[in-house]
Motif scaffolding. Structure first.
Motif, short mmCIF file in Angstrom:
data_model
loop_
_atom_site.label_atom_id
_atom_site.label_comp_id
_atom_site.label_asym_id
_atom_site.label_seq_id
_atom_site.Cartn_x
_atom_site.Cartn_y
_atom_site.Cartn_z
N GLY A 78 0.80 -1.22 0.00
CA GLY A 78 0.00 0.00 0.00
C GLY A 78 0.83 1.26 0.00
O GLY A 78 0.50 2.23 -0.70
N VAL A 79 1.91 1.27 0.76
CA VAL A 79 2.74 2.49 0.82
C VAL A 79 3.32 2.83 -0.55
O VAL A 79 3.42 4.01 -0.90
CB VAL A 79 3.85 2.35 1.90
N LEU A 80 3.66 1.84 -1.33
CA LEU A 80 4.18 2.08 -2.68
C LEU A 80 3.07 2.63 -3.58
O LEU A 80 3.25 3.62 -4.28
CB LEU A 80 4.75 0.79 -3.28
N LEU A 81 1.91 2.00 -3.54
CA LEU A 81 0.79 2.44 -4.37
C LEU A 81 0.37 3.86 -4.04
O LEU A 81 0.18 4.69 -4.94
CB LEU A 81 -0.40 1.49 -4.21
N TRP A 82 0.22 4.16 -2.75
CA TRP A 82 -0.22 5.49 -2.34
C TRP A 82 0.82 6.56 -2.61
O TRP A 82 0.50 7.66 -3.08
CB TRP A 82 -0.62 5.49 -0.86
N SER A 83 2.07 6.28 -2.31
CA SER A 83 3.10 7.31 -2.48
C SER A 83 3.39 7.58 -3.95
O SER A 83 3.47 8.75 -4.38
CB SER A 83 4.39 6.94 -1.73
N VAL A 84 3.53 6.55 -4.74
CA VAL A 84 3.82 6.74 -6.17
C VAL A 84 2.58 7.26 -6.89
O VAL A 84 2.66 8.14 -7.76
CB VAL A 84 4.37 5.44 -6.79
N GLY A 85 1.40 6.76 -6.52
CA GLY A 85 0.16 7.29 -7.09
C GLY A 85 -0.04 8.75 -6.72
O GLY A 85 -0.46 9.56 -7.55
N GLY A 86 0.28 9.10 -5.48
CA GLY A 86 0.18 10.49 -5.05
C GLY A 86 1.15 11.39 -5.81
O GLY A 86 0.81 12.52 -6.19
N ALA A 87 2.36 10.89 -6.03
CA ALA A 87 3.35 11.64 -6.81
C ALA A 87 2.83 11.87 -8.23
O ALA A 87 2.97 12.96 -8.78
CB ALA A 87 4.68 10.89 -6.84
N LEU A 88 2.22 10.85 -8.80
CA LEU A 88 1.65 10.98 -10.14
C LEU A 88 0.55 12.05 -10.16
O LEU A 88 0.53 12.89 -11.06
CB LEU A 88 1.08 9.64 -10.60
N LEU A 89 -0.30 12.02 -9.18
CA LEU A 89 -1.38 13.01 -9.11
C LEU A 89 -0.83 14.43 -8.99
O LEU A 89 -1.23 15.33 -9.74
CB LEU A 89 -2.30 12.69 -7.92
N VAL A 90 0.11 14.63 -8.09
CA VAL A 90 0.73 15.95 -7.93
C VAL A 90 1.43 16.36 -9.23
O VAL A 90 1.32 17.50 -9.68
CB VAL A 90 1.72 15.95 -6.74
N GLY A 91 2.14 15.42 -9.82
CA GLY A 91 2.86 15.70 -11.05
C GLY A 91 1.96 16.11 -12.20
O GLY A 91 2.25 17.07 -12.93
N ARG A 92 0.86 15.42 -12.35
CA ARG A 92 -0.06 15.75 -13.45
C ARG A 92 -0.72 17.11 -13.22
O ARG A 92 -0.89 17.89 -14.16
CB ARG A 92 -1.14 14.67 -13.60
N ILE A 93 -1.08 17.41 -11.99
CA ILE A 93 -1.70 18.71 -11.70
C ILE A 93 -0.68 19.83 -11.89
O ILE A 93 -0.98 20.87 -12.48
CB ILE A 93 -2.29 18.72 -10.27
N LEU A 94 0.53 19.62 -11.41
CA LEU A 94 1.59 20.62 -11.55
C LEU A 94 1.93 20.87 -13.02
O LEU A 94 2.05 22.02 -13.45
CB LEU A 94 2.83 20.14 -10.78
N GLY A 111 6.63 18.26 -12.81
CA GLY A 111 5.45 17.48 -13.15
C GLY A 111 5.79 16.28 -14.02
O GLY A 111 5.26 15.18 -13.83
N MET A 112 6.68 16.47 -14.99
CA MET A 112 7.05 15.34 -15.85
C MET A 112 7.90 14.32 -15.10
O MET A 112 7.75 13.13 -15.32
CB MET A 112 7.79 15.85 -17.10
N ILE A 113 8.76 14.78 -14.22
CA ILE A 113 9.55 13.84 -13.41
C ILE A 113 8.62 12.99 -12.54
O ILE A 113 8.79 11.78 -12.43
CB ILE A 113 10.59 14.59 -12.55
N LEU A 114 7.62 13.65 -11.94
CA LEU A 114 6.67 12.94 -11.09
C LEU A 114 5.72 12.06 -11.90
O LEU A 114 5.00 11.23 -11.34
CB LEU A 114 5.88 13.92 -10.23
N THR A 115 5.71 12.22 -13.20
CA THR A 115 4.94 11.35 -14.09
C THR A 115 5.80 10.19 -14.58
O THR A 115 5.35 9.05 -14.64
CB THR A 115 4.39 12.14 -15.29
N LEU A 116 7.03 10.48 -14.93
CA LEU A 116 7.92 9.44 -15.44
C LEU A 116 8.32 8.45 -14.35
O LEU A 116 8.51 7.26 -14.63
CB LEU A 116 9.16 10.06 -16.08
N ALA A 117 8.44 8.92 -13.12
CA ALA A 117 8.80 8.02 -12.02
C ALA A 117 7.81 6.86 -11.89
O ALA A 117 8.23 5.70 -11.84
CB ALA A 117 8.94 8.80 -10.72
N PRO A 118 6.50 7.11 -11.85
CA PRO A 118 5.56 5.99 -11.79
C PRO A 118 5.63 5.09 -13.01
O PRO A 118 5.41 3.88 -12.91
CB PRO A 118 4.18 6.67 -11.70
#
Length: 133
Positions: A78-94, A111-118
């Motif tokens: 869960g911690v992986l799903l929530w943290s990486v998913g959260g990063a994706l959400l922040v990245g896409r909004i940013l 934003g792109m870094i937080l998208t490419l990481a997931p």
């Protein structure tokens, strides 16, 4: 009767991303209505920014969410799903916000870094699980 597979974390993120796509789509449509441009961007800078921001979201979010679902199916914690998913959400909004307002800036890059990481982390987890067996 077969048991239904449910991916609660991914399902929540899919719902949030689907809801986020609505105002992005509407923003393009409103600009088209205001400018009278029905196809392409007609040289309108504002329309072009909105189209690219919407398009980039549409190009990247689905694959990230599919990879997230695969990771959840493969047993990602869960911690992986929530943290990486959260990063994706922040990245896409940013990324969207920066692209629509100024077109350029550090927010777009982050934003792109937080998208490419997931796009690397979720498939990496799946492949690690597959080759571990």
């Amino acid at each position: 009767m077969q048991a239904m597979i449910f991916l609660p974390v991914t399902a929540l993120f899919v719902a949030v991303f689907a809801l986020l796509q609505v105002p992005m789509t509407v923003a393009v449509g409103l600009r088209r209505a205001k400018s009278g441009i029905q196809f392409m961007d007609g040289g309108d800078g504002t329309l072009l920014k909105r189209m690219r921001a919407h398009g980039n979201f549409t190009e990247t979010a689905p694959m990230c969410l599919l990879a997230m679902g695969a990771a959840e199916l493969a047993g990602a914690p869960g911690v992986l799903l929530w943290s990486v998913g959260g990063a994706l959400l922040v990245g896409r909004i940013l990324h969207y916000g920066t692209l629509v307002t100024s077109g350029f800036g550090i927010g777009r890059a982050i934003g792109m870094i937080l998208t490419l990481a997931p796009l690397l982390i979720f498939p990496g987890f799946v492949l690690a699980q597959l080759f571990r067996q």
